[in-house]
Design an enzyme around this catalytic site. Structure first.
Site, PDB file in Angstrom:
ATOM      1  CB  SER A 266      95.753  72.600  -8.372  1.00 56.69           C
ATOM      2  OG  SER A 266      95.452  71.776  -9.482  1.00 56.69           O
ATOM      3  CB  THR A 267      93.138  75.180 -11.513  1.00 58.10           C
ATOM      4  OG1 THR A 267      92.921  73.780 -11.647  1.00 58.10           O
ATOM      5  CG2 THR A 267      92.655  75.905 -12.753  1.00 58.10           C
TER       6      THR A 267
ATOM      7  CG  ASP B  26      96.691  67.314  -3.365  1.00 62.28           C
ATOM      8  OD1 ASP B  26      96.887  66.663  -2.318  1.00 62.28           O
ATOM      9  OD2 ASP B  26      97.567  67.497  -4.231  1.00 62.28           O
TER      10      ASP B  26
ATOM     11  CG  MET C 122      88.747  71.390  -9.525  1.00 61.79           C
ATOM     12  SD  MET C 122      88.482  70.966 -11.259  1.00 61.79           S
ATOM     13  CE  MET C 122      88.561  72.592 -12.031  1.00 61.79           C
TER      14      MET C 122
ATOM     15  CG  HIS D 297      98.159  69.526  -8.721  1.00 64.00           C
ATOM     16  ND1 HIS D 297      96.905  69.692  -8.173  1.00 64.00           N
ATOM     17  CD2 HIS D 297      98.878  68.843  -7.796  1.00 64.00           C
ATOM     18  CE1 HIS D 297      96.863  69.136  -6.980  1.00 64.00           C
ATOM     19  NE2 HIS D 297      98.059  68.629  -6.717  1.00 64.00           N
TER      20      HIS D 297
END
Length: 340
Positions: free
Chosen positions: A157-158, A281, A278, A183
């Site tokens: 993600s991030t 998940d 973050m 993401h």
């Protein structure tokens, strides 16, 4: 055995420019310059002794020009060639003679900006030409069935776009098929995959529903609207894209991908990797993968932009091996090479 770095022979009659090419290519972590040649006859002799994976070739050289050399060379020696020349007007002739690509030399080698742009582009062209020179069937024959059957799933993600790129750029062409959930907003994943495809030895594309997962290929889940799962069939493994509610706060969800891996591909021939991001998940899904015998890797705190997803996975006991980002590709390569 397939090599981990692309072996390049540099051919150019100019010592100055030849040195520049060698320097630019040698700075790439996945490229090794194994030799230099000053004209086609010298190149022919070095090809026999060095057996490079790919060659860069000038056009204007003594004894024989590069286009004529291509016409003689390629019917006998199947090697991808990136022609690097100041003669942009001869690009079509070079391609017709069999060159995999053509890159024009900077008009002013003293102009720092244009020179740096050229040296940045050069390794990308070499990677792309090499990656597209081998069909998947040949890659599978070279590395045996175990690696061809293995699937690697990666979630991030991030901070993950850069982290994923760093890993994939380090992987050899014959690496097992990979599926990636990153993401990202809708419409961005296609461009992201296209940019990776230019810079990597593996072929990278945005995944399509029903697409087969193959050795040498990375499939990135489309952003927004559909989850990506793995479906195992008798003839191989496939991607399944299906609309659905958010899982662990996301669609596509890393958890959804990893849980399908645990169900469809239990055992040692599957690898799960969770990177910076973050939230949580992927942690639950990675735990399920580890529970069925999969090898699982988590990015460590120091190298993560956000140590959220990897932390959750680590604290759950889902991670077989935690590693700095720089070491993850090596762990993956070492693991799949040892599969029996």
């Amino acid at each position: 055995m397939p090599r981990d770095r692309i072996r390049v022979l540099v051919v150019d009659d100019s010592l100055f420019f030849r040195s520049m090419l060698v320097r630019g290519l040698s700075e790439a972590h996945d490229i090794e310059v194994v030799g230099e040649a000053f004209d086609p006859y010298d190149a022919r002799d070095r090809l026999l002794g060095l057996e490079p994976d790919i060659m860069t070739l000038d056009i204007e050289m003594p004894n024989m020009n590069g286009v004529e050399f291509l016409k003689i060379l390629l019917p006998q020696w199947q090697i991808p060639v990136v022609v690097v020349s100041s003669r942009g007007d001869l690009a079509d002739s070079a391609r017709r003679a069999g060159a995999a690509d053509f890159l024009q030399k900077p008009a002013d080698s003293k102009n720092k900006e244009s020179l740096n742009a050229f040296l940045t582009e050069l390794p990308k062209r070499v990677r792309a030409a090499f990656a597209k020179s081998k069909p998947a069937s040949l890659l599978q024959a070279e590395s045996g069935g175990a690696m061809a059957e293995c699937v690697v799933a990666l979630g991030a993600s991030t901070g993950g776009t850069q982290a994923t790129a760093k890993i994939v750029q380090s992987l050899p062409t014959d690496f097992p098929g990979m599926v990636v959930v990153q993401h990202m907003p809708p419409d961005f994943t296609k461009m992201y995959a296209s940019n990776l495809d230019r810079d990597c030895r593996m072929h990278v594309a945005e995944a399509r529903d029903g697409e087969k997962i193959e050795q040498g290929k990375v499939l990135v889940a489309p952003g927004g609207g559909a989850h990506m799962e793995i479906q195992h069939r008798q003839d191989g493994n496939y991607v399944r894209l299906s609309p659905g509610e958010k899982v662990s706060g996301h669609c596509p969800s890393v958890d959804k991908l990893f849980l399908s891996m645990a169900r469809q591909l239990p055992g040692r021939r599957s690898v799960g990797v969770i990177l910076t991001g973050m939230g949580a998940d992927g942690a639950r899904g990675l735990l399920a993968m580890r529970g069925t015998g999969s090898y699982t890797i988590g990015q460590d705190e120091k190298s993560s932009v956000v140590y959220g997803m990897p932390r959750e996975a680590f604290e759950l006991g889902a991670v077989t091996r935690q590693s700095p980002l720089d070491g993850i590709a090596e762990l993956m390569i070492r693991y799949v090479r040892n599969l029996k």
